[in-house]
Design a protein around this motif. Structure first.
Motif, short mmCIF file in Angstrom:
data_model
loop_
_atom_site.label_atom_id
_atom_site.label_comp_id
_atom_site.label_asym_id
_atom_site.label_seq_id
_atom_site.Cartn_x
_atom_site.Cartn_y
_atom_site.Cartn_z
N ILE A 1 35.59 18.01 39.00
CA ILE A 1 36.35 16.77 38.90
C ILE A 1 36.79 16.59 37.45
O ILE A 1 35.99 16.71 36.53
CB ILE A 1 35.52 15.57 39.37
CG1 ILE A 1 35.19 15.73 40.86
CG2 ILE A 1 36.26 14.26 39.13
CD1 ILE A 1 34.24 14.68 41.40
N ARG A 2 38.09 16.33 37.26
CA ARG A 2 38.67 16.20 35.93
C ARG A 2 39.06 14.74 35.67
O ARG A 2 39.32 14.00 36.61
CB ARG A 2 39.90 17.09 35.81
CG ARG A 2 39.63 18.56 36.08
CD ARG A 2 40.90 19.40 36.13
NE ARG A 2 41.96 18.84 36.96
CZ ARG A 2 42.07 19.01 38.28
NH1 ARG A 2 41.19 19.73 38.93
NH2 ARG A 2 43.07 18.48 38.95
N PRO A 3 39.14 14.33 34.40
CA PRO A 3 39.59 12.98 34.09
C PRO A 3 40.99 12.73 34.65
O PRO A 3 41.86 13.60 34.55
CB PRO A 3 39.61 12.93 32.56
CG PRO A 3 38.67 14.01 32.14
CD PRO A 3 38.77 15.07 33.19
N GLY A 4 41.20 11.60 35.28
CA GLY A 4 42.49 11.25 35.83
C GLY A 4 42.74 11.78 37.23
O GLY A 4 43.73 11.44 37.86
N GLN A 5 41.84 12.62 37.73
CA GLN A 5 42.02 13.19 39.06
C GLN A 5 41.84 12.09 40.12
O GLN A 5 41.04 11.18 39.96
CB GLN A 5 41.00 14.30 39.31
CG GLN A 5 41.13 14.97 40.65
CD GLN A 5 40.14 16.11 40.82
OE1 GLN A 5 39.32 16.38 39.95
NE2 GLN A 5 40.21 16.77 41.94
N LYS A 6 42.58 12.19 41.20
CA LYS A 6 42.49 11.23 42.29
C LYS A 6 41.37 11.63 43.25
O LYS A 6 41.14 12.82 43.48
CB LYS A 6 43.80 11.18 43.07
CG LYS A 6 45.00 10.83 42.23
CD LYS A 6 45.25 9.38 42.27
CE LYS A 6 46.57 9.10 41.52
NZ LYS A 6 46.59 7.83 40.94
N ARG B 1 30.15 16.07 38.64
CA ARG B 1 31.51 16.34 38.14
C ARG B 1 31.71 17.82 37.91
O ARG B 1 32.75 18.38 38.27
CB ARG B 1 31.77 15.58 36.84
CG ARG B 1 31.82 14.07 37.00
CD ARG B 1 32.35 13.39 35.75
NE ARG B 1 31.79 13.87 34.50
CZ ARG B 1 30.83 13.27 33.82
NH1 ARG B 1 30.29 12.15 34.26
NH2 ARG B 1 30.40 13.76 32.68
N ARG C 1 27.30 13.71 35.56
CA ARG C 1 27.86 14.94 34.97
C ARG C 1 27.64 16.16 35.87
O ARG C 1 28.54 16.96 36.07
CB ARG C 1 27.22 15.18 33.61
CG ARG C 1 27.77 16.38 32.88
CD ARG C 1 27.18 16.45 31.46
NE ARG C 1 27.88 17.44 30.68
CZ ARG C 1 27.45 18.69 30.53
NH1 ARG C 1 26.33 19.08 31.10
NH2 ARG C 1 28.13 19.54 29.80
N GLN D 1 33.56 -0.45 38.74
CA GLN D 1 33.71 0.94 38.37
C GLN D 1 32.36 1.64 38.43
O GLN D 1 31.32 1.00 38.23
CB GLN D 1 34.27 1.06 36.95
CG GLN D 1 35.66 0.48 36.80
CD GLN D 1 36.10 0.41 35.35
OE1 GLN D 1 35.29 0.31 34.44
NE2 GLN D 1 37.40 0.46 35.15
N VAL E 1 30.33 5.55 37.35
CA VAL E 1 30.40 6.80 36.60
C VAL E 1 29.78 7.88 37.47
O VAL E 1 28.64 7.76 37.91
CB VAL E 1 29.64 6.69 35.25
CG1 VAL E 1 29.61 8.04 34.55
CG2 VAL E 1 30.27 5.64 34.37
#
Length: 68
Positions: free
Chosen positions: A24-29, A19, A16, A11, A13
């Motif tokens: 880019i949002r949490p859970g976005q593909k 993002r 910021r 994984q 990160v």
């Protein structure tokens, strides 16, 4: 340029600043593409967000006689 690390679970990160800049949002593909020895991540956008991105393009195309 910013550096990220790969965790033992493979994984990363996303920093910021990136993002926020790319919304880019949490859970976005994200689409992952390989270009030679490089990895590119491209945020997938909903069809609603894509609406109007070709604004101003000329939709009139000359057609061959057998295609009308």
């Amino acid at each position: 340029m910013q550096t990220v690390s790969v965790s033992p679970k493979y994984q990363i990160v996303i920093p910021r600043e990136l993002r926020i800049a790319l919304s880019i949002r949490p859970g976005q593909k994200l689409q992952a593409l390989r270009y030679g020895d490089r990895l590119e991540l491209i945020p997938q956008r909903s069809i609603a967000e894509a609406r109007g991105f070709l604004r101003g393009i000329d939709p009139h195309v000359e057609r061959e006689d057998d295609r009308i």
